[in-house]
Design a protein around this motif. Structure first.
Motif, PDB file in Angstrom:
ATOM      1  N   ARG A 131      35.018  60.276 -39.466  1.00 14.60           N
ATOM      2  CA  ARG A 131      35.391  60.898 -38.191  1.00 14.60           C
ATOM      3  C   ARG A 131      36.217  62.148 -38.436  1.00 14.60           C
ATOM      4  NH1 ARG A 131      36.569  55.624 -36.067  1.00 14.60           N
ATOM      5  NH2 ARG A 131      38.775  56.027 -36.442  1.00 14.60           N
ATOM      6  N   ALA A 132      37.148  62.062 -39.392  1.00 10.94           N
ATOM      7  CA  ALA A 132      37.997  63.217 -39.713  1.00 10.94           C
ATOM      8  C   ALA A 132      37.147  64.361 -40.267  1.00 10.94           C
ATOM      9  CB  ALA A 132      39.089  62.821 -40.703  1.00 10.94           C
ATOM     10  N   ALA A 133      36.198  64.033 -41.125  1.00 11.38           N
ATOM     11  CA  ALA A 133      35.319  65.060 -41.694  1.00 11.38           C
ATOM     12  C   ALA A 133      34.454  65.679 -40.599  1.00 11.38           C
ATOM     13  CB  ALA A 133      34.441  64.454 -42.792  1.00 11.38           C
ATOM     14  N   LEU A 134      33.969  64.852 -39.683  1.00 10.35           N
ATOM     15  CA  LEU A 134      33.167  65.363 -38.575  1.00 10.35           C
ATOM     16  C   LEU A 134      33.996  66.313 -37.724  1.00 10.35           C
ATOM     17  CD1 LEU A 134      30.573  65.357 -36.836  1.00 10.35           C
ATOM     18  CD2 LEU A 134      31.519  63.351 -35.654  1.00 10.35           C
ATOM     19  N   LEU A 135      35.207  65.926 -37.412  1.00 11.93           N
ATOM     20  CA  LEU A 135      36.085  66.782 -36.609  1.00 11.93           C
ATOM     21  C   LEU A 135      36.324  68.117 -37.304  1.00 11.93           C
ATOM     22  CD1 LEU A 135      37.904  67.228 -34.175  1.00 11.93           C
ATOM     23  CD2 LEU A 135      39.740  66.074 -35.443  1.00 11.93           C
ATOM     24  N   GLU A 136      36.609  68.078 -38.579  1.00 11.59           N
ATOM     25  CA  GLU A 136      36.855  69.311 -39.332  1.00 11.59           C
ATOM     26  C   GLU A 136      35.607  70.201 -39.322  1.00 11.59           C
ATOM     27  OE1 GLU A 136      38.063  70.795 -43.834  1.00 11.59           O
ATOM     28  OE2 GLU A 136      38.234  68.666 -43.327  1.00 11.59           O
ATOM     29  N   GLY A 137      34.455  69.609 -39.539  1.00 18.42           N
ATOM     30  CA  GLY A 137      33.215  70.384 -39.538  1.00 18.42           C
ATOM     31  C   GLY A 137      32.901  70.955 -38.167  1.00 18.42           C
ATOM     32  N   LEU A 138      33.104  70.166 -37.113  1.00 15.56           N
ATOM     33  CA  LEU A 138      32.819  70.655 -35.759  1.00 15.56           C
ATOM     34  C   LEU A 138      33.779  71.767 -35.349  1.00 15.56           C
ATOM     35  CD1 LEU A 138      31.961  67.323 -33.919  1.00 15.56           C
ATOM     36  CD2 LEU A 138      30.396  69.191 -34.515  1.00 15.56           C
ATOM     37  N   GLU A 139      35.039  71.661 -35.760  1.00 13.17           N
ATOM     38  CA  GLU A 139      35.991  72.739 -35.462  1.00 13.17           C
ATOM     39  C   GLU A 139      35.554  74.032 -36.148  1.00 13.17           C
ATOM     40  OE1 GLU A 139      39.617  70.857 -36.724  1.00 13.17           O
ATOM     41  OE2 GLU A 139      40.110  70.230 -34.669  1.00 13.17           O
ATOM     42  N   ALA A 140      35.108  73.944 -37.386  1.00 18.16           N
ATOM     43  CA  ALA A 140      34.631  75.127 -38.108  1.00 18.16           C
ATOM     44  C   ALA A 140      33.377  75.690 -37.454  1.00 18.16           C
ATOM     45  CB  ALA A 140      34.362  74.787 -39.578  1.00 18.16           C
ATOM     46  N   PHE A 141      32.484  74.805 -37.010  1.00 17.82           N
ATOM     47  CA  PHE A 141      31.264  75.246 -36.317  1.00 17.82           C
ATOM     48  C   PHE A 141      31.625  75.981 -35.033  1.00 17.82           C
ATOM     49  CE2 PHE A 141      28.003  74.641 -33.114  1.00 17.82           C
ATOM     50  CZ  PHE A 141      26.863  75.066 -33.776  1.00 17.82           C
ATOM     51  N   CYS A 142      32.536  75.413 -34.246  1.00 19.00           N
ATOM     52  CA  CYS A 142      32.943  76.052 -32.988  1.00 19.00           C
ATOM     53  C   CYS A 142      33.569  77.425 -33.251  1.00 19.00           C
ATOM     54  CB  CYS A 142      33.912  75.165 -32.219  1.00 19.00           C
ATOM     55  SG  CYS A 142      33.136  73.679 -31.538  1.00 19.00           S
ATOM     56  N   ASP A 143      34.391  77.514 -34.266  1.00 18.63           N
ATOM     57  CA  ASP A 143      35.001  78.804 -34.613  1.00 18.63           C
ATOM     58  C   ASP A 143      33.937  79.830 -34.989  1.00 18.63           C
ATOM     59  OD1 ASP A 143      37.533  77.781 -34.175  1.00 18.63           O
ATOM     60  OD2 ASP A 143      37.981  77.478 -36.314  1.00 18.63           O
ATOM     61  N   ALA A 144      32.981  79.415 -35.818  1.00 18.50           N
ATOM     62  CA  ALA A 144      31.921  80.331 -36.249  1.00 18.50           C
ATOM     63  C   ALA A 144      31.051  80.752 -35.074  1.00 18.50           C
ATOM     64  CB  ALA A 144      31.061  79.679 -37.338  1.00 18.50           C
ATOM     65  N   ALA A 145      30.705  79.810 -34.206  1.00 18.53           N
ATOM     66  CA  ALA A 145      29.872  80.138 -33.047  1.00 18.53           C
ATOM     67  C   ALA A 145      30.611  81.066 -32.094  1.00 18.53           C
ATOM     68  CB  ALA A 145      29.442  78.858 -32.331  1.00 18.53           C
ATOM     69  N   SER A 146      31.904  80.833 -31.884  1.00 16.70           N
ATOM     70  CA  SER A 146      32.686  81.707 -31.007  1.00 16.70           C
ATOM     71  C   SER A 146      32.799  83.109 -31.576  1.00 16.70           C
ATOM     72  CB  SER A 146      34.097  81.133 -30.802  1.00 16.70           C
ATOM     73  OG  SER A 146      34.038  79.930 -30.102  1.00 16.70           O
ATOM     74  N   THR A 147      33.019  83.198 -32.877  1.00 15.39           N
ATOM     75  CA  THR A 147      33.104  84.506 -33.530  1.00 15.39           C
ATOM     76  C   THR A 147      31.783  85.247 -33.413  1.00 15.39           C
ATOM     77  OG1 THR A 147      34.761  83.704 -35.074  1.00 15.39           O
ATOM     78  CG2 THR A 147      33.529  85.676 -35.727  1.00 15.39           C
ATOM     79  N   GLN A 148      30.680  84.550 -33.656  1.00 12.35           N
ATOM     80  CA  GLN A 148      29.359  85.171 -33.556  1.00 12.35           C
ATOM     81  C   GLN A 148      29.109  85.647 -32.129  1.00 12.35           C
ATOM     82  OE1 GLN A 148      25.905  82.604 -34.022  1.00 12.35           O
ATOM     83  NE2 GLN A 148      24.912  84.195 -35.236  1.00 12.35           N
ATOM     84  N   LYS A 149      29.469  84.836 -31.155  1.00 14.67           N
ATOM     85  CA  LYS A 149      29.260  85.200 -29.749  1.00 14.67           C
ATOM     86  C   LYS A 149      30.073  86.433 -29.393  1.00 14.67           C
ATOM     87  CE  LYS A 149      29.449  83.406 -25.068  1.00 14.67           C
ATOM     88  NZ  LYS A 149      29.809  82.313 -24.188  1.00 14.67           N
ATOM     89  N   ARG A 150      31.328  86.489 -29.847  1.00 23.03           N
ATOM     90  CA  ARG A 150      32.170  87.665 -29.570  1.00 23.03           C
ATOM     91  C   ARG A 150      31.578  88.921 -30.189  1.00 23.03           C
ATOM     92  NH1 ARG A 150      36.417  84.082 -30.475  1.00 23.03           N
ATOM     93  NH2 ARG A 150      36.656  84.810 -32.604  1.00 23.03           N
ATOM     94  N   HIS A 151      31.065  88.805 -31.416  1.00 17.63           N
ATOM     95  CA  HIS A 151      30.467  89.971 -32.084  1.00 17.63           C
ATOM     96  C   HIS A 151      29.218  90.427 -31.349  1.00 17.63           C
ATOM     97  CE1 HIS A 151      33.067  90.384 -35.558  1.00 17.63           C
ATOM     98  NE2 HIS A 151      33.094  89.059 -35.634  1.00 17.63           N
ATOM     99  N   GLU A 152      28.384  89.478 -30.914  1.00 20.17           N
ATOM    100  CA  GLU A 152      27.163  89.834 -30.185  1.00 20.17           C
ATOM    101  C   GLU A 152      27.507  90.467 -28.851  1.00 20.17           C
ATOM    102  OE1 GLU A 152      25.028  86.161 -29.995  1.00 20.17           O
ATOM    103  OE2 GLU A 152      24.373  86.298 -32.080  1.00 20.17           O
ATOM    104  N   THR A 153      28.480  89.914 -28.148  1.00 20.89           N
ATOM    105  CA  THR A 153      28.888  90.455 -26.852  1.00 20.89           C
ATOM    106  C   THR A 153      29.480  91.847 -27.034  1.00 20.89           C
ATOM    107  OG1 THR A 153      29.318  88.236 -26.057  1.00 20.89           O
ATOM    108  CG2 THR A 153      30.302  90.030 -24.812  1.00 20.89           C
ATOM    109  N   GLY A 154      30.285  92.012 -28.056  1.00 21.39           N
ATOM    110  CA  GLY A 154      30.867  93.334 -28.329  1.00 21.39           C
ATOM    111  C   GLY A 154      29.806  94.354 -28.662  1.00 21.39           C
TER     112      GLY A 154
END
Length: 160
Positions: A131-154
């Motif tokens: 569960r801890a590993a899943l949480l860590e991976g999902l947090e990293a995924f969310c960060d990467a997806a948010s960063t990608q979205k901001r770059h695309e929007t920009g």
């Protein structure tokens, strides 16, 4: 003597395949939580409006990769059910702005609560370390997806 299991770093294609499978299973789990009067397309509209309150029909259609007439019919049904409100833009009388209604917000909150309960029932049977590993991976995924979205929007706003 302890033997440590060595696993090569997974390649992005393998992670994408497993993530896709997990997303499909997530839809099944979420489906158990849904007593929703809204279809998948209608739910997408509600989620877009939650994050982009006051957008117009054309922008919503673009977000949904749909046509304005289809999106308008979808919004007609959502308005009739009390999930969204429409109002005339203060700057252009021809433009209609779309908003999530109080009923729509309550619906999303209730749906999220039911989904979270279904997810928790699955997570309860997972070992704590996984569960801890899943949480860590999902947090990293969310960060990467948010960063990608901001770059695309920009990039989109600079090219306009």
């Amino acid at each position: 003597m302890t033997v440590t299991s060595f696993r090569a770093r997974p390649q992005p294609d393998e992670v994408a395949r497993v993530t896709s499978t997990a997303a499909e299973l997530l839809e099944v789990v979420w489906g158990r939580a849904s007593t929703a009067p809204a279809s998948a397309s209608q739910l997408r509209v509600l989620l877009v409006l939650e994050h982009q309150d006051g957008i117009n029909l054309r922008t919503l259609a673009d977000c949904l990769a749909s046509t304005p007439p289809s999106t308008s019919r979808l919004c007609d049904r959502l308005q009739a059910a009390g999930f969204i409100d429409r109002d005339v833009s203060p700057t252009d009388r021809r433009e209609v702005r779309l908003h999530l209604s109080g009923h729509g917000r309550s619906f999303l909150a209730d749906l999220r609560e039911r989904r979270q309960q279904e997810l928790q029932s699955v997570l309860n049977v997972m070992p704590p370390a996984k569960r801890a590993a899943l949480l860590e991976g999902l947090e990293a995924f969310c960060d990467a997806a948010s960063t990608q979205k901001r770059h695309e929007t920009g990039a989109d706003s600079r090219s306009a």
